[in-house]
Design a protein around this motif. Structure first.
Motif, PDB file in Angstrom:
ATOM      1  N   PHE A 155       0.990  -1.071   0.456  1.00 22.23           N
ATOM      2  CA  PHE A 155      -0.581  -0.589  -0.066  1.00 22.23           C
ATOM      3  C   PHE A 155       0.730   1.615   0.233  1.00 22.23           C
ATOM      4  O   PHE A 155       0.722   2.145  -0.644  1.00 22.23           O
ATOM      5  N   GLU A 156       1.820   1.406   0.611  1.00 21.43           N
ATOM      6  CA  GLU A 156       3.298   2.827   0.800  1.00 21.43           C
ATOM      7  C   GLU A 156       3.555   2.864  -0.442  1.00 21.43           C
ATOM      8  O   GLU A 156       3.831   3.943  -0.783  1.00 21.43           O
ATOM      9  N   GLY A 157       4.459   1.639  -1.059  1.00 23.55           N
ATOM     10  CA  GLY A 157       4.423   1.678  -2.602  1.00 23.55           C
ATOM     11  C   GLY A 157       3.471   2.474  -3.345  1.00 23.55           C
ATOM     12  O   GLY A 157       3.672   3.167  -3.934  1.00 23.55           O
ATOM     13  N   GLN A 158       2.372   1.860  -3.143  1.00 20.81           N
ATOM     14  CA  GLN A 158       1.418   2.268  -4.267  1.00 20.81           C
ATOM     15  C   GLN A 158       0.920   3.669  -4.117  1.00 20.81           C
ATOM     16  O   GLN A 158       0.713   4.588  -4.944  1.00 20.81           O
ATOM     17  N   ASP A 159       1.014   4.204  -3.021  1.00 25.62           N
ATOM     18  CA  ASP A 159       0.304   5.715  -2.292  1.00 25.62           C
ATOM     19  C   ASP A 159       1.460   6.670  -2.893  1.00 25.62           C
ATOM     20  O   ASP A 159       1.596   7.559  -3.255  1.00 25.62           O
ATOM     21  N   ALA A 160       3.317   6.482  -3.267  1.00 20.72           N
ATOM     22  CA  ALA A 160       4.155   6.858  -3.244  1.00 20.72           C
ATOM     23  C   ALA A 160       3.986   7.471  -4.669  1.00 20.72           C
ATOM     24  O   ALA A 160       4.486   8.151  -5.600  1.00 20.72           O
ATOM     25  N   GLY A 161       3.993   5.905  -5.183  1.00 17.26           N
ATOM     26  CA  GLY A 161       3.764   6.321  -7.089  1.00 17.26           C
ATOM     27  C   GLY A 161       3.294   6.755  -7.469  1.00 17.26           C
ATOM     28  O   GLY A 161       2.465   7.584  -7.989  1.00 17.26           O
ATOM     29  N   ASN A 162       2.093   7.132  -6.982  1.00 15.18           N
ATOM     30  CA  ASN A 162       0.618   7.375  -7.203  1.00 15.18           C
ATOM     31  C   ASN A 162       0.719   9.079  -6.846  1.00 15.18           C
ATOM     32  O   ASN A 162       0.536   9.898  -7.893  1.00 15.18           O
ATOM     33  N   ARG A 163       1.635   9.311  -5.935  1.00  9.18           N
ATOM     34  CA  ARG A 163       1.743  10.853  -5.968  1.00  9.18           C
ATOM     35  C   ARG A 163       2.558  11.785  -6.622  1.00  9.18           C
ATOM     36  O   ARG A 163       3.148  12.240  -6.765  1.00  9.18           O
ATOM     37  N   ILE A 164       3.967  10.383  -6.899  1.00  7.73           N
ATOM     38  CA  ILE A 164       4.530  11.238  -7.616  1.00  7.73           C
ATOM     39  C   ILE A 164       4.586  11.242  -9.217  1.00  7.73           C
ATOM     40  O   ILE A 164       5.006  11.986  -9.458  1.00  7.73           O
ATOM     41  N   ALA A 165       3.353   9.642  -9.259  1.00  4.09           N
ATOM     42  CA  ALA A 165       3.044  10.417 -10.404  1.00  4.09           C
ATOM     43  C   ALA A 165       2.258  11.564 -11.220  1.00  4.09           C
ATOM     44  O   ALA A 165       2.297  11.869 -11.894  1.00  4.09           O
ATOM     45  N   GLY A 166       1.520  11.399 -10.159  1.00  2.00           N
ATOM     46  CA  GLY A 166       0.759  13.053 -10.264  1.00  2.00           C
ATOM     47  C   GLY A 166       1.073  14.462  -9.956  1.00  2.00           C
ATOM     48  O   GLY A 166       1.150  15.369 -10.768  1.00  2.00           O
ATOM     49  N   LEU A 167       2.840  14.829  -9.435  1.00  2.00           N
ATOM     50  CA  LEU A 167       2.943  15.511  -8.632  1.00  2.00           C
ATOM     51  C   LEU A 167       4.302  15.759 -10.547  1.00  2.00           C
ATOM     52  O   LEU A 167       4.510  17.062 -11.238  1.00  2.00           O
ATOM     53  N   ILE A 168       4.149  14.689 -11.660  1.00  2.00           N
ATOM     54  CA  ILE A 168       5.093  14.958 -12.610  1.00  2.00           C
ATOM     55  C   ILE A 168       4.336  14.761 -13.221  1.00  2.00           C
ATOM     56  O   ILE A 168       4.311  15.986 -14.376  1.00  2.00           O
ATOM     57  N   SER A 169       3.147  14.778 -13.713  1.00  2.00           N
ATOM     58  CA  SER A 169       1.850  14.536 -14.553  1.00  2.00           C
ATOM     59  C   SER A 169       0.693  15.842 -14.556  1.00  2.00           C
ATOM     60  O   SER A 169       0.538  16.677 -15.479  1.00  2.00           O
ATOM     61  N   GLY A 170       1.038  16.508 -12.987  1.00  2.00           N
ATOM     62  CA  GLY A 170       0.308  17.672 -12.895  1.00  2.00           C
ATOM     63  C   GLY A 170      -0.907  17.380 -12.470  1.00  2.00           C
ATOM     64  O   GLY A 170      -1.733  18.355 -12.532  1.00  2.00           O
ATOM     65  N   THR A 171      -1.300  16.260 -12.337  1.00  2.00           N
ATOM     66  CA  THR A 171      -2.588  16.176 -12.703  1.00  2.00           C
ATOM     67  C   THR A 171      -2.578  14.924 -10.652  1.00  2.00           C
ATOM     68  O   THR A 171      -1.941  14.165 -10.062  1.00  2.00           O
ATOM     69  N   CYS A 172      -3.968  15.020 -10.157  1.00  2.00           N
ATOM     70  CA  CYS A 172      -4.150  14.125  -9.089  1.00  2.00           C
ATOM     71  C   CYS A 172      -4.358  12.244  -9.598  1.00  2.00           C
ATOM     72  O   CYS A 172      -5.432  12.094 -10.065  1.00  2.00           O
ATOM     73  N   VAL A 173      -3.406  11.742  -9.277  1.00  2.00           N
ATOM     74  CA  VAL A 173      -3.536  10.684  -9.394  1.00  2.00           C
ATOM     75  C   VAL A 173      -4.506   9.370  -8.444  1.00  2.00           C
ATOM     76  O   VAL A 173      -5.595   8.993  -9.504  1.00  2.00           O
ATOM     77  N   GLY A 174      -4.879   9.887  -7.683  1.00  2.00           N
ATOM     78  CA  GLY A 174      -5.556   9.627  -6.319  1.00  2.00           C
ATOM     79  C   GLY A 174      -6.971  10.207  -6.250  1.00  2.00           C
ATOM     80  O   GLY A 174      -7.456  11.510  -6.832  1.00  2.00           O
ATOM     81  N   ASP A 175      -7.693  10.118  -4.948  1.00  2.00           N
ATOM     82  CA  ASP A 175      -8.356  11.059  -4.610  1.00  2.00           C
ATOM     83  C   ASP A 175      -7.875  11.863  -3.669  1.00  2.00           C
ATOM     84  O   ASP A 175      -7.675  11.993  -2.632  1.00  2.00           O
ATOM     85  N   ALA A 176      -7.853  13.602  -3.563  1.00  2.00           N
ATOM     86  CA  ALA A 176      -7.903  15.012  -4.309  1.00  2.00           C
ATOM     87  C   ALA A 176      -8.291  14.978  -2.674  1.00  2.00           C
ATOM     88  O   ALA A 176      -7.781  15.399  -1.763  1.00  2.00           O
ATOM     89  N   GLU A 177      -9.582  15.171  -2.542  1.00  2.00           N
ATOM     90  CA  GLU A 177     -10.768  15.206  -1.123  1.00  2.00           C
ATOM     91  C   GLU A 177      -9.852  14.097  -0.290  1.00  2.00           C
ATOM     92  O   GLU A 177      -9.576  14.866   1.057  1.00  2.00           O
ATOM     93  N   LYS A 178      -9.471  13.373  -0.176  1.00  2.00           N
ATOM     94  CA  LYS A 178      -8.892  12.611   1.148  1.00  2.00           C
ATOM     95  C   LYS A 178      -7.255  12.267   1.233  1.00  2.00           C
ATOM     96  O   LYS A 178      -7.168  12.253   1.796  1.00  2.00           O
ATOM     97  N   GLY A 179      -6.621  13.860   0.020  1.00  2.00           N
ATOM     98  CA  GLY A 179      -4.991  13.986   0.686  1.00  2.00           C
ATOM     99  C   GLY A 179      -4.542  12.730  -0.455  1.00  2.00           C
ATOM    100  O   GLY A 179      -3.323  12.463   0.836  1.00  2.00           O
ATOM    101  N   GLU A 180      -4.846  12.237  -1.029  1.00  2.00           N
ATOM    102  CA  GLU A 180      -4.076  10.931  -2.029  1.00  2.00           C
ATOM    103  C   GLU A 180      -2.856  11.568  -3.105  1.00  2.00           C
ATOM    104  O   GLU A 180      -2.059  11.133  -3.087  1.00  2.00           O
ATOM    105  N   CYS A 181      -3.064  13.093  -3.168  1.00  2.00           N
ATOM    106  CA  CYS A 181      -2.409  13.666  -4.027  1.00  2.00           C
ATOM    107  C   CYS A 181      -0.795  14.511  -3.329  1.00  2.00           C
ATOM    108  O   CYS A 181      -1.820  14.836  -2.148  1.00  2.00           O
ATOM    109  N   GLY A 182       0.017  14.836  -4.458  1.00  2.00           N
ATOM    110  CA  GLY A 182       0.633  15.940  -3.726  1.00  2.00           C
ATOM    111  C   GLY A 182       1.912  15.427  -2.701  1.00  2.00           C
ATOM    112  O   GLY A 182       1.708  13.824  -2.469  1.00  2.00           O
ATOM    113  N   GLU A 183       2.488  16.608  -1.774  1.00  2.00           N
ATOM    114  CA  GLU A 183       3.312  15.425  -0.996  1.00  2.00           C
ATOM    115  C   GLU A 183       3.402  15.106  -0.001  1.00  2.00           C
ATOM    116  O   GLU A 183       2.296  15.363   0.984  1.00  2.00           O
TER     117      GLU A 183
END
Length: 217
Positions: A155-183
Motif C-alpha cells: 500500500f505504501e509503494g502504491q501511495d508513493a507511486g501515485n503521488r510521484i506520478a501526480g506531481l510529474i504529470s500535474g494531475t491527481c492520480v488518487g482522491d484529492a479530497e482524501k489527501g491522496e495527492c501531492g507531497e
C-alpha cells in the motif's frame, strides 16, 4: 526508539508426511526455555501445497537472532530434536531439503520488520515517511496501518507511486479530497497525542485497505 524485529521461518521438506495429515498447525511448549521452536505449520494441506511434505517452524525475537547466527546443521539438529519430542515413537526421516532466511545478517535489512515504540503518534510517524524534496521513502515501516506486514509495503509503494506520478504529470492520480495527492506532510510542531480527526489518508492511515483491493479481511 524504533527497532527492527526478527521473525524467522525454518522450512523442511521430508520424503513423506509423518505428522497428522488433517492438521495444519502444531504448538510446542518447551518446559525449560521460552520461544524454543513453538509454532509449526504444515504446507501439505489443501489450499497450500498438498503432497509437498513441507513443514516449517517459526521463531521470533532473541531466539530468531540466535538461530540466524547458527549453521544449517546446528539448527537442523535442534529442530529435529524438537520434532522427536513432539512425535514420540514416530519414525521421523531426515529432511530432503532444508532452508531458512537470515534477515538479521542482511546489511540492507538487519531484521524482518519495523517495531513502533509505545507512544508513537501519527504525526511522529508521518515525519518519518514524509518525502525530502525529490527523495521518497516507502515500505512496511512507513505504513501507519500495516507496519510490520507485507501489505503495508504494498500500500505504501502504491501511495508513493501515485503521488510521484501526480506531481510529474500535474494531475491527481488518487482522491484529492482524501489527501491522496501531492507531497506528504511534515509536522514542524508535534502534538502530544493523535486526535481522531488525524486518522486519515493524508496522515498515512489507510481508510480502505483490503476492501479497496477486493480482499476480505
Amino acid at each position: 526508539m524504533f527497532e527492527i524485529g526478527v521473525y524467522t521461518k525454518i522450512f523442511m521438506q521430508f520424503p513423506y508426511t509423518f505428522w497428522p495429515a488433517d492438521k495444519e498447525f502444531f504448538l510446542y511448549a518447551d518446559p525449560h526455555e521460552r520461544g524454543w521452536y513453538p509454532i509449526w505449520q504444515s504446507l501439505d494441506v489443501e489450499g497450500f501445497l498438498p503432497g509437498s511434505h513441507i513443514l516449517f517452524v517459526t521463531v521470533t525475537g532473541e531466539q530468531a537472532r540466535r538461530v540466524e547466527k547458527m549453521t544449517d546443521e546446528e539448527t537442523l539438529n535442534e529442530v529435529m530434536g524438537v520434532l522427536r519430542l513432539m512425535f514420540p515413537g514416530v519414525d521421523i526421516p531426515q529432511p530432503s531439503a532444508f532452508t531458512y532466511p537470515r534477515w538479521s545478517d542482511l546489511p540492507w535489512a538487519h531484521g524482518s520488520f519495523s517495531v513502533w515504540p509505545a507512544g508513537t503518534t501519527l504525526e511522529m510517524h508521518e515525519n518519518l515517511r514524509a518525502n525530502a524534496d525529490r527523495l521518497w521513502f516507502t515500505g512496511e515501516h512507513t505504513s501507519a496501518s500495516y507496519f510490520g506486514y507485507m501489505q503495508g509495503a504494498w500500500f505504501e509503494g502504491q501511495d508513493a507511486g501515485n503521488r510521484i506520478a501526480g506531481l510529474i504529470s500535474g494531475t491527481c492520480v488518487g482522491d484529492a479530497e482524501k489527501g491522496e495527492c501531492g507531497e506528504r506532510i511534515n509536522y514542524h510542531v508535534l502534538h502530544g497525542t493523535t486526535p481522531e480527526s488525524e486518522y486519515d489518508v493524508q496522515n498515512g492511515w489507510d481508510e480502505d485497505g483490503f476492501q479497496a483491493m477486493g480482499v476480505e479481511g
